[in-house]
Write an enzyme that holds these catalytic residues in place. Structure first.
Site, mmCIF file in Angstrom:
data_model
loop_
_atom_site.group_PDB
_atom_site.id
_atom_site.type_symbol
_atom_site.label_atom_id
_atom_site.label_comp_id
_atom_site.label_asym_id
_atom_site.label_seq_id
_atom_site.Cartn_x
_atom_site.Cartn_y
_atom_site.Cartn_z
ATOM 1 N N GLY A 54 2.299 -9.611 25.568
ATOM 2 C CA GLY A 54 3.339 -10.155 25.391
ATOM 3 C C GLY A 54 2.749 -11.774 24.404
ATOM 4 O O GLY A 54 2.333 -11.044 23.170
ATOM 5 N N GLU A 89 -7.019 -12.760 15.031
ATOM 6 C CA GLU A 89 -6.816 -13.874 13.671
ATOM 7 C C GLU A 89 -7.171 -15.578 14.545
ATOM 8 O O GLU A 89 -7.593 -16.096 13.542
ATOM 9 C CB GLU A 89 -5.666 -13.932 12.768
ATOM 10 C CG GLU A 89 -5.246 -12.450 12.634
ATOM 11 C CD GLU A 89 -3.887 -11.767 12.430
ATOM 12 O OE1 GLU A 89 -3.955 -10.610 11.254
ATOM 13 O OE2 GLU A 89 -3.507 -12.253 12.552
ATOM 14 N N ASP A 99 4.515 -7.039 13.237
ATOM 15 C CA ASP A 99 5.608 -6.599 11.105
ATOM 16 C C ASP A 99 7.047 -6.719 12.407
ATOM 17 O O ASP A 99 7.907 -8.011 11.721
ATOM 18 C CB ASP A 99 5.706 -4.990 11.003
ATOM 19 C CG ASP A 99 4.104 -5.077 10.230
ATOM 20 O OD1 ASP A 99 3.371 -6.839 10.222
ATOM 21 O OD2 ASP A 99 3.976 -4.000 9.692
ATOM 22 N N ALA A 144 1.049 -0.684 -0.008
ATOM 23 C CA ALA A 144 -0.503 0.127 -0.341
ATOM 24 C C ALA A 144 1.122 1.031 0.235
ATOM 25 O O ALA A 144 1.709 1.320 0.356
ATOM 26 C CB ALA A 144 -1.468 0.465 1.466
ATOM 27 N N ARG A 154 -8.877 21.144 6.954
ATOM 28 C CA ARG A 154 -7.792 21.391 5.919
ATOM 29 C C ARG A 154 -6.194 20.945 5.783
ATOM 30 O O ARG A 154 -5.955 20.216 7.539
ATOM 31 C CB ARG A 154 -7.843 22.753 6.401
ATOM 32 C CG ARG A 154 -6.227 23.120 5.359
ATOM 33 C CD ARG A 154 -5.768 24.905 6.097
ATOM 34 N NE ARG A 154 -6.928 25.981 5.601
ATOM 35 C CZ ARG A 154 -7.525 26.115 4.284
ATOM 36 N NH1 ARG A 154 -6.119 26.774 3.103
ATOM 37 N NH2 ARG A 154 -8.120 26.839 4.235
#
Lengths: 286, 286
Positions: free
Chosen positions: A203, A173, A230, A10, A27
């Site tokens: 952990g 997951e 990651d 991405a 803005r």
């Protein structure tokens, strides 16, 4: 060399605004753009660790200009837009680009070429539209090197069946995979492959045929948890490449992941914190 | 031919999400991308009206692929991201790209070439960084055709001094110009140029040396007010090009603007509603 594969890379865009109000016009004060996706972040962490790493995957025209070596696709890669206001981040994740059969063939060719020289392969993130649910399973089957798999849903289910060296689900997951709240570590042992289940601030649990270990971070950490998973995956991949023992790999992954929470962007870690944490993460067996 | 100039053209991106919650992660269900910016919208309305129109301005690499004929710039054009959830739209407007002196020179050359064949020129929207505050004033001074100016702040102040055929501020823009709540139509008459002041749902006031007129839309309209001002400007430009009388121009602009509210996207109008409204908008003098 560790090879990371990001099939749904991405362009990560961050907007700084002064107060997010639904229904209002804002803005944007500052725009930052960087390549992202889980495997891209894993590669960035490995690079910061000084570990030889190669990253590939799919990249559309705009992202491809920033990720040379990725397999080009006709559609633009997805963008993620993170709107930061005060300390709060609001994310908008675009759907991925449609991958053609010819583009998937090109990726398989590039995978075979690069995996031949890899000590470990890391497969990270979601699959873009157009790819079969067993795309990761097919890569695991043809990989000459051990594979670390970090994905979700059907791609995770198919991938486990293909026998990776390790899967790294988080608790959500795991719950989706099991269809219920996981019972740790018992449920991990039923999957038939080594499982590193990350538990956020609590952990991680590592369940393997050789034993089960738990490790906790050195304390409560305030920061940016995006990318901590990651960094965990990067440490595990390095540990496998170096042939370290499981408890050593787990302690290192929990320390590096905690140091990543202290980094403002995904794909980085706080090097001083990592050195501090490396000595104090405790691992318990069983 | 009517020429529209959009110096700060944008890639307008619309994200459809299921509920916008600050601090949360949102899966974008639908992504739409189209060229935008006020002058681009004006040109699209004129095209739908069957009026010969040419649009130019600055476009970075990605936007330029969708806007051939725009002057290319090195930086990417800004994006606007509109997050739509239920009936509510939340906007994020990126800052514009930095324009180099050479790029501004190229725009001036292209302006001279195209304006020579134009019956009316429309200058719309904000100025990107790098351009002087009097950029619109310079275009007005060198234009061989009458100019309609729709901008804000210092560029509007400088533009008025250069003597355009008409300026089209809304009430907020007038208030910023005057430094206080405007007194209509008296304040318009002090500006020295014809002024069409748009009042949102209350229609518009047209103040010229030849007279002052007010017009109201045919009733309360529910819809998308984005782009209604651009439809108003398109109608005014067409009226000037055709040499129509001021009250006829005003009635047409209010009718077309109301029909634009019924269109889901900026740059379009509801053709059936426009036909209906054209006969019922009333204009009062004084």
């Amino acid at each position: 060399m560790i090879l990371t594969i990001t099939l749904n890379a991405a362009l990560d865009v961050t907007y700084q605004v002064d107060g997010l109000r639904p229904g209002a016009t804002h803005r944007v004060q500052d725009v930052r753009v960087r390549p992202g996706g889980k495997g891209v972040n894993v590669a960035a962490v490995l690079e910061q660790l000084g570990e030889p790493v190669t990253a590939t995957g799919f990249a559309g025209p705009e992202l491809g200009a920033r990720l040379p070596g990725f397999v080009p696709i006709a559609a633009e890669s997805r963008r993620t837009v993170t709107v930061v206001s005060g300390g709060e981040a609001t994310l908008f994740n675009e759907p991925g680009p449609l991958i053609s059969p010819g583009e998937w063939d090109a990726l398989l060719g590039e995978f075979d070429r690069l995996a031949a020289g890899a000590r470990v392969v890391v497969l990270s993130g979601s699959l873009p539209p157009g790819l079969p649910d067993d795309a990761y399973a097919r890569l695991i089957e043809r990989s000459p090197a051990p594979v670390v798999l970090d994905t979700d849903g059907e791609p995770l289910r198919h991938g486990i069946a293909a026998g990776p060296a390790l899967v790294k689900p988080n608790v959500d997951e795991l719950a989706r995979l099991l269809g219920r709240k996981p019972d740790l570590p018992a449920d991990c042992l039923t999957l038939g492959v080594p499982v590193a289940a990350t538990l956020g601030a609590h952990g991680a649990v590592l369940a393997t045929p050789d034993g089960v270990w738990r490790a906790r971070p050195p304390g409560a950490l305030a920061g940016n948890p995006t990318g901590a998973g990651d960094a965990f995956t990067a440490a595990v991949a390095r540990g496998l490449a170096q042939g370290r023992d499981w408890p050593v790999v787990l302690a290192d992954a929990v320390a590096l992941s905690a140091a990543a929470v202290l980094s403002p962007v995904a794909g980085g870690y706080d090097a001083a914190a990592y050195r501090d944490f490396a000595g104090v993460v405790t691992v318990e067996e069983g």
